[in-house]
Design a protein around this motif. Structure first.
Motif, PDB file in Angstrom:
ATOM      1  N   VAL A 228      23.639   3.262   2.672  1.00  0.00           N
ATOM      2  CA  VAL A 228      22.180   3.119   2.572  1.00  0.00           C
ATOM      3  C   VAL A 228      21.699   3.528   1.189  1.00  0.00           C
ATOM      4  O   VAL A 228      20.918   2.808   0.543  1.00  0.00           O
ATOM      5  CB  VAL A 228      21.462   3.961   3.652  1.00  0.00           C
ATOM      6  N   PHE A 229      22.166   4.667   0.701  1.00  0.00           N
ATOM      7  CA  PHE A 229      21.743   5.153  -0.618  1.00  0.00           C
ATOM      8  C   PHE A 229      22.192   4.212  -1.727  1.00  0.00           C
ATOM      9  O   PHE A 229      21.448   3.952  -2.681  1.00  0.00           O
ATOM     10  CB  PHE A 229      22.291   6.560  -0.858  1.00  0.00           C
ATOM     11  N   ASN A 230      23.405   3.695  -1.610  1.00  0.00           N
ATOM     12  CA  ASN A 230      23.898   2.745  -2.611  1.00  0.00           C
ATOM     13  C   ASN A 230      23.063   1.471  -2.623  1.00  0.00           C
ATOM     14  O   ASN A 230      22.744   0.926  -3.690  1.00  0.00           O
ATOM     15  CB  ASN A 230      25.370   2.408  -2.349  1.00  0.00           C
ATOM     16  N   GLU A 231      22.707   1.009  -1.445  1.00  0.00           N
ATOM     17  CA  GLU A 231      21.888  -0.206  -1.338  1.00  0.00           C
ATOM     18  C   GLU A 231      20.483   0.025  -1.903  1.00  0.00           C
ATOM     19  O   GLU A 231      19.897  -0.865  -2.525  1.00  0.00           O
ATOM     20  CB  GLU A 231      21.800  -0.665   0.116  1.00  0.00           C
ATOM     21  N   LEU A 232      19.964   1.215  -1.693  1.00  0.00           N
ATOM     22  CA  LEU A 232      18.641   1.533  -2.248  1.00  0.00           C
ATOM     23  C   LEU A 232      18.663   1.481  -3.774  1.00  0.00           C
ATOM     24  O   LEU A 232      17.678   1.080  -4.406  1.00  0.00           O
ATOM     25  CB  LEU A 232      18.191   2.922  -1.791  1.00  0.00           C
ATOM     26  N   ASN A 233      19.789   1.865  -4.356  1.00  0.00           N
ATOM     27  CA  ASN A 233      19.912   1.870  -5.816  1.00  0.00           C
ATOM     28  C   ASN A 233      20.090   0.482  -6.414  1.00  0.00           C
ATOM     29  O   ASN A 233      19.866   0.293  -7.615  1.00  0.00           O
ATOM     30  CB  ASN A 233      21.097   2.753  -6.236  1.00  0.00           C
ATOM     31  N   THR A 234      20.494  -0.479  -5.585  1.00  0.00           N
ATOM     32  CA  THR A 234      20.806  -1.806  -6.132  1.00  0.00           C
ATOM     33  C   THR A 234      19.898  -2.918  -5.600  1.00  0.00           C
ATOM     34  O   THR A 234      20.019  -4.054  -6.042  1.00  0.00           O
ATOM     35  CB  THR A 234      22.267  -2.179  -5.811  1.00  0.00           C
ATOM     36  N   THR A 235      19.009  -2.592  -4.666  1.00  0.00           N
ATOM     37  CA  THR A 235      18.146  -3.614  -4.062  1.00  0.00           C
ATOM     38  C   THR A 235      16.762  -3.581  -4.695  1.00  0.00           C
ATOM     39  O   THR A 235      16.123  -2.529  -4.772  1.00  0.00           O
ATOM     40  CB  THR A 235      18.029  -3.401  -2.541  1.00  0.00           C
ATOM     41  N   PHE A 236      16.305  -4.735  -5.139  1.00  0.00           N
ATOM     42  CA  PHE A 236      15.010  -4.827  -5.809  1.00  0.00           C
ATOM     43  C   PHE A 236      13.849  -4.731  -4.823  1.00  0.00           C
ATOM     44  O   PHE A 236      12.895  -3.984  -5.030  1.00  0.00           O
ATOM     45  CB  PHE A 236      14.920  -6.142  -6.589  1.00  0.00           C
ATOM     46  N   ILE A 237      13.924  -5.483  -3.734  1.00  0.00           N
ATOM     47  CA  ILE A 237      12.853  -5.493  -2.739  1.00  0.00           C
ATOM     48  C   ILE A 237      13.393  -4.942  -1.421  1.00  0.00           C
ATOM     49  O   ILE A 237      14.406  -5.424  -0.918  1.00  0.00           O
ATOM     50  CB  ILE A 237      12.294  -6.911  -2.518  1.00  0.00           C
ATOM     51  N   THR A 238      12.727  -3.951  -0.862  1.00  0.00           N
ATOM     52  CA  THR A 238      13.113  -3.359   0.417  1.00  0.00           C
ATOM     53  C   THR A 238      12.075  -3.709   1.481  1.00  0.00           C
ATOM     54  O   THR A 238      10.914  -3.967   1.159  1.00  0.00           O
ATOM     55  CB  THR A 238      13.224  -1.827   0.291  1.00  0.00           C
TER      56      THR A 238
END
Length: 215
Positions: free
Chosen positions: A67-77
């Motif tokens: 989850v944390f890794n995805e937060l760092n690489t995802t532009f729109i959540t």
């Protein structure tokens, strides 16, 4: 985030909701084992139950990192990054406290727990199942808002019940138990269950915040 332009880039099934649902399912599985563990009086079986919960706890940690890794690489959540971060942490807390409780049962070789331990464990299991439904419901917030709000209210009620049971347990423990070591052990184990229930309420609060923002 609600702007139609940004909506075009929103995934139909957001990966964050899938990952958060996985974390909720981890807590639900751990809570199921905990119910059996607190009813058990065989210390050898307690070791096995603790190992099983630890497996789920590790799985939850792995998903949390994702989850944390995805937060760092995802532009729109799908909703605020801070809410996703906090929700993931609180879901992880539930499993962590259950793992800590199981570990203490094993360390203290506690054969017998008070009936209130089973009552709290059953409430936690019930609440954990509700959380799975609520988190999964975030895939379609507007459609599921009413149901999710009710779940959050139910989680609050469960936490209040756990508080009452825990306080009554403490009162009875200090009034009736003469063995200081037994007091320390039982209080420590029950405290972890109470913390798990508090973490569950925190999950509900964060989900409720998301509903208020986006429903």
């Amino acid at each position: 985030m609600n702007n139609s332009f940004f909506a075009k880039f929103m995934p139909k099934e957001p990966k964050f909701v899938r990952l958060l649902t996985e974390m909720a399912e981890v807590s639900a599985e751990a809570s199921k084992i905990m119910v059996v563990c607190v009813k058990n009086t065989d210390t050898e079986k307690d070791i096995e139950y603790a190992k099983q919960i630890k497996v789920w706890e590790k799985k939850g940690d792995k998903t949390l990192i994702t989850v944390f890794n995805e937060l760092n690489t995802t532009f729109i959540t799908p909703f605020d990054r801070e809410d996703i971060h906090n929700l993931a942490n609180c879901l992880d807390d539930v499993t962590d406290y259950l793992n800590s409780c199981a570990k203490k049962i094993v360390i203290y070789r506690q054969k017998q727990l008070p009936e209130s331990a089973e009552t709290i464990a059953v409430l936690i299991e019930s609440a954990s199942k509700m959380i799975v439904e609520a988190v999964h419901g975030l895939t379609s917030i507007k459609k599921n808002a009413k149901n999710i709000r009710q779940i959050c209210a139910d989680l609050h009620d469960i936490e209040n019940k756990v508080d009452d049971i825990y306080e009554e347990f403490l009162s009875n423990l200090f009034a009736n138990e003469q063995d200081v070591k037994e007091i320390i052990k039982l209080k420590s184990i029950m405290r972890e269950l109470e913390r798990a229930a508090n973490a569950i309420e925190n999950v509900g609060k964060i989900i409720k915040t998301i509903i208020i923002k986006y429903a």
